[in-house]
Design an enzyme around this catalytic site. Structure first.
Site, PDB file in Angstrom:
ATOM      1  N   HIS A 141     -28.820 -13.255 -28.767  1.00  0.00           N
ATOM      2  CA  HIS A 141     -29.884 -13.819 -29.599  1.00  0.00           C
ATOM      3  C   HIS A 141     -29.933 -13.151 -30.979  1.00  0.00           C
ATOM      4  CE1 HIS A 141     -32.485 -10.262 -29.331  1.00  0.00           C
ATOM      5  NE2 HIS A 141     -31.868 -10.090 -28.164  1.00  0.00           N
ATOM      6  N   HIS A 150     -14.148 -14.031 -36.238  1.00  0.00           N
ATOM      7  CA  HIS A 150     -13.571 -14.266 -34.911  1.00  0.00           C
ATOM      8  C   HIS A 150     -14.141 -13.231 -33.950  1.00  0.00           C
ATOM      9  CE1 HIS A 150      -9.559 -14.858 -32.473  1.00  0.00           C
ATOM     10  NE2 HIS A 150     -10.617 -14.756 -31.675  1.00  0.00           N
TER      11      HIS A 150
END
Ligand code: JB2
Length: 219
Positions: A141, A150
């Site tokens: 979150h 990446h």
């Protein structure tokens, strides 16, 4: 059904092909690759048509979307350039989300994400454009992931981690809550990051430390 091509026909492309086939809704017409030795070969049954100069003619043939099959990011990676190339050619970056990835409806996802099998992107996370969340990686979150970054296979970002543009968080690395990883930084495989990482730095180990560089020259 979207008509699609991929740019770069190596290892990462295979994983993307599998995800696309499982997700459905696309017709994958072929790959373009910079290496002419790849031309006319097939990757999991998909033909490599030629080089990137094929983009305009493919657009004219009704190919509307493209994805970047190259996984590498950081210095020298073609991903940002290829992203601009496909957009400038008039194609849309394809959203690749494996059906067994978990993406919160409260996450904000930029254009052209690649979110692979078993990956989790939790509530109020934000992904920039052209981000890879690779197989089984976790973006908790309130994380904020920059463009072309990446998050590699099995890496785990705790809540509120910020990752800069074109940064790489390596295979199996863990990043503590609230840490900031700079643009184009690299976190080595298996590292445990407990301090902020400056732009362009390479950190490795447990706990992660900057990679030692040779600063003296032998006489
Ligand atoms: O400018 C380009 C270009 N530059 C490299 N245009 C196009 N169309 N293709 C380009 N390529 C091609 O991308 C190379 O010629 C090569 O065929 C392909 C990259 O394949 P490779 O297997 O070398 O790397 P990868 O990015 O698919 O996979 C890496 O990253 C993954 C995330 C590997 O480290 C994998 O093990 C890893 N899972």
């Amino acid at each position: 059904m979207a008509r699609v091509i991929g740019l770069g026909a190596g290892g990462h492309a295979k994983v993307v092909i599998d995800a696309l086939r499982l997700a459905g809704g696309h017709e994958l017409l072929g790959f373009l690759d910079a290496d002419r030795n790849q031309w006319n070969r097939t990757v999991l049954g998909v033909r490599v048509l030629g080089g990137d100069d094929w983009l305009p003619r493919l657009l004219a043939d009704g190919v509307t979307h493209a994805f970047i099959g190259v996984g590498a990011v950081g210095q020298g990676s073609p991903r940002p350039r290829l992203y601009r190339l496909l957009c400038d050619a008039g194609m849309k970056p394809l959203s690749v989300i494996h059906p067994r990835a978990t993406v919160s409806p409260h996450a904000r996802i930029g254009a052209g994400p690649t979110i692979l099998a078993g990956a989790v992107v939790n509530a109020d996370a934000r992904l920039g454009d052209d981000v890879i969340v690779n197989t089984a990686a976790v973006v908790e979150h309130d994380c904020d992931i920059g463009h072309h970054a990446h998050i590699a296979t099995g890496a785990r970002l705790s809540g509120g981690v910020a990752v800069g543009d074109e940064a790489l968080v390596g295979v199996g690395a863990s990043v503590r809550q609230g840490i900031r990883i700079g643009a184009r930084a690299v976190v080595g495989a298996g590292a445990v990051v407990v301090d902020d990482v400056p732009n362009g730095a390479i950190v490795v180990g447990v706990p992660a430390r900057p990679l030692a560089t040779k600063t003296t020259v032998a006489p």
